[in-house]
Design a protein around this motif. Sequence first.
Motif, PDB file in Angstrom:
ATOM      1  N   LYS A  42     -33.766 -12.661  86.059  1.00  0.00           N
ATOM      2  CA  LYS A  42     -33.083 -13.266  84.903  1.00  0.00           C
ATOM      3  C   LYS A  42     -31.586 -13.082  85.044  1.00  0.00           C
ATOM      4  N   ARG A  43     -30.827 -14.104  84.737  1.00  0.00           N
ATOM      5  CA  ARG A  43     -29.373 -14.044  84.867  1.00  0.00           C
ATOM      6  C   ARG A  43     -28.719 -13.406  83.646  1.00  0.00           C
ATOM      7  N   ARG A  58     -26.601 -14.653  90.946  1.00  0.00           N
ATOM      8  CA  ARG A  58     -26.542 -14.162  89.568  1.00  0.00           C
ATOM      9  C   ARG A  58     -26.529 -12.639  89.526  1.00  0.00           C
ATOM     10  N   GLU A 108     -25.667 -13.621  81.219  1.00  0.00           N
ATOM     11  CA  GLU A 108     -24.821 -14.742  80.822  1.00  0.00           C
ATOM     12  C   GLU A 108     -23.554 -14.298  80.102  1.00  0.00           C
ATOM     13  N   GLU A 141     -22.661 -18.080  75.910  1.00  0.00           N
ATOM     14  CA  GLU A 141     -23.959 -18.018  75.245  1.00  0.00           C
ATOM     15  C   GLU A 141     -24.449 -19.445  75.039  1.00  0.00           C
ATOM     16  N   GLY A 142     -25.724 -19.677  75.312  1.00  0.00           N
ATOM     17  CA  GLY A 142     -26.315 -20.986  75.069  1.00  0.00           C
ATOM     18  C   GLY A 142     -25.919 -22.068  76.047  1.00  0.00           C
ATOM     19  N   LYS A 143     -25.332 -21.695  77.169  1.00  0.00           N
ATOM     20  CA  LYS A 143     -24.910 -22.691  78.155  1.00  0.00           C
ATOM     21  C   LYS A 143     -25.638 -22.530  79.488  1.00  0.00           C
ATOM     22  N   ALA A 144     -26.502 -21.524  79.587  1.00  0.00           N
ATOM     23  CA  ALA A 144     -27.296 -21.270  80.797  1.00  0.00           C
ATOM     24  C   ALA A 144     -26.425 -21.104  82.046  1.00  0.00           C
ATOM     25  N   LYS A 145     -25.327 -20.390  81.901  1.00  0.00           N
ATOM     26  CA  LYS A 145     -24.421 -20.138  83.025  1.00  0.00           C
ATOM     27  C   LYS A 145     -24.520 -18.681  83.454  1.00  0.00           C
ATOM     28  N   ARG A 146     -24.735 -18.458  84.738  1.00  0.00           N
ATOM     29  CA  ARG A 146     -24.892 -17.097  85.251  1.00  0.00           C
ATOM     30  C   ARG A 146     -23.546 -16.406  85.410  1.00  0.00           C
ATOM     31  N   GLN A 182     -30.690 -14.325  80.146  1.00  0.00           N
ATOM     32  CA  GLN A 182     -31.560 -15.504  80.129  1.00  0.00           C
ATOM     33  C   GLN A 182     -32.910 -15.142  79.504  1.00  0.00           C
ATOM     34  N   THR A 183     -33.412 -15.940  78.616  1.00  0.00           N
ATOM     35  CA  THR A 183     -34.693 -15.809  77.926  1.00  0.00           C
ATOM     36  C   THR A 183     -34.679 -14.776  76.800  1.00  0.00           C
TER      37      THR A 183
END
Length: 149
Positions: free
Chosen positions: A122-123, A76, A125, A24-29, A101-102
């Motif tokens: 959207k990925r 993703r 996460e 969470e909060g790391k923008a990793k797919r 994501q988002t």
Amino acid sequence: EYRVHAQTYGWMDWVADGQTAGTEGKAKRLEAIQIRVRDNEGTQYPISYRTHVQTYGWMDTITSDGVAGTVGKSKRMEAIEIALTGTMASRYDVYYRVHVQTYGWLDWAKNGEMAGTSGLSKRMEAIQVVLVPKGGNAPGSTSRPSVKK
């Protein structure tokens, strides 16, 4: 139990019972997932799942411990459907929710419903999965498990 293959991390540790797999909060797919259902004695029970993957769309349904999604292709996962099969389906409901994501955490999906996004690129996460005795209360809100364009 379930584990995910995440961007830059590769295969992450197995988690269970509603714990978070992914970041969470790391923008990793999330790129792939494995799921299995076992009791305390190690007996495995059937479960099926399929993922919606960037450029590929809905992939084939995978069963217990198989890899859904892709590994090594930098694609993703955007959505997932999970369903118990066999005797477990008559005894339990499977609930799952995804961090997207988002949007952040979406609400809980159940027994084969789509969790994630469709048509929005959207990925996913992170994911949480929990078994609830058949007809029991959901672990949280179920009003918005997915977002569609």
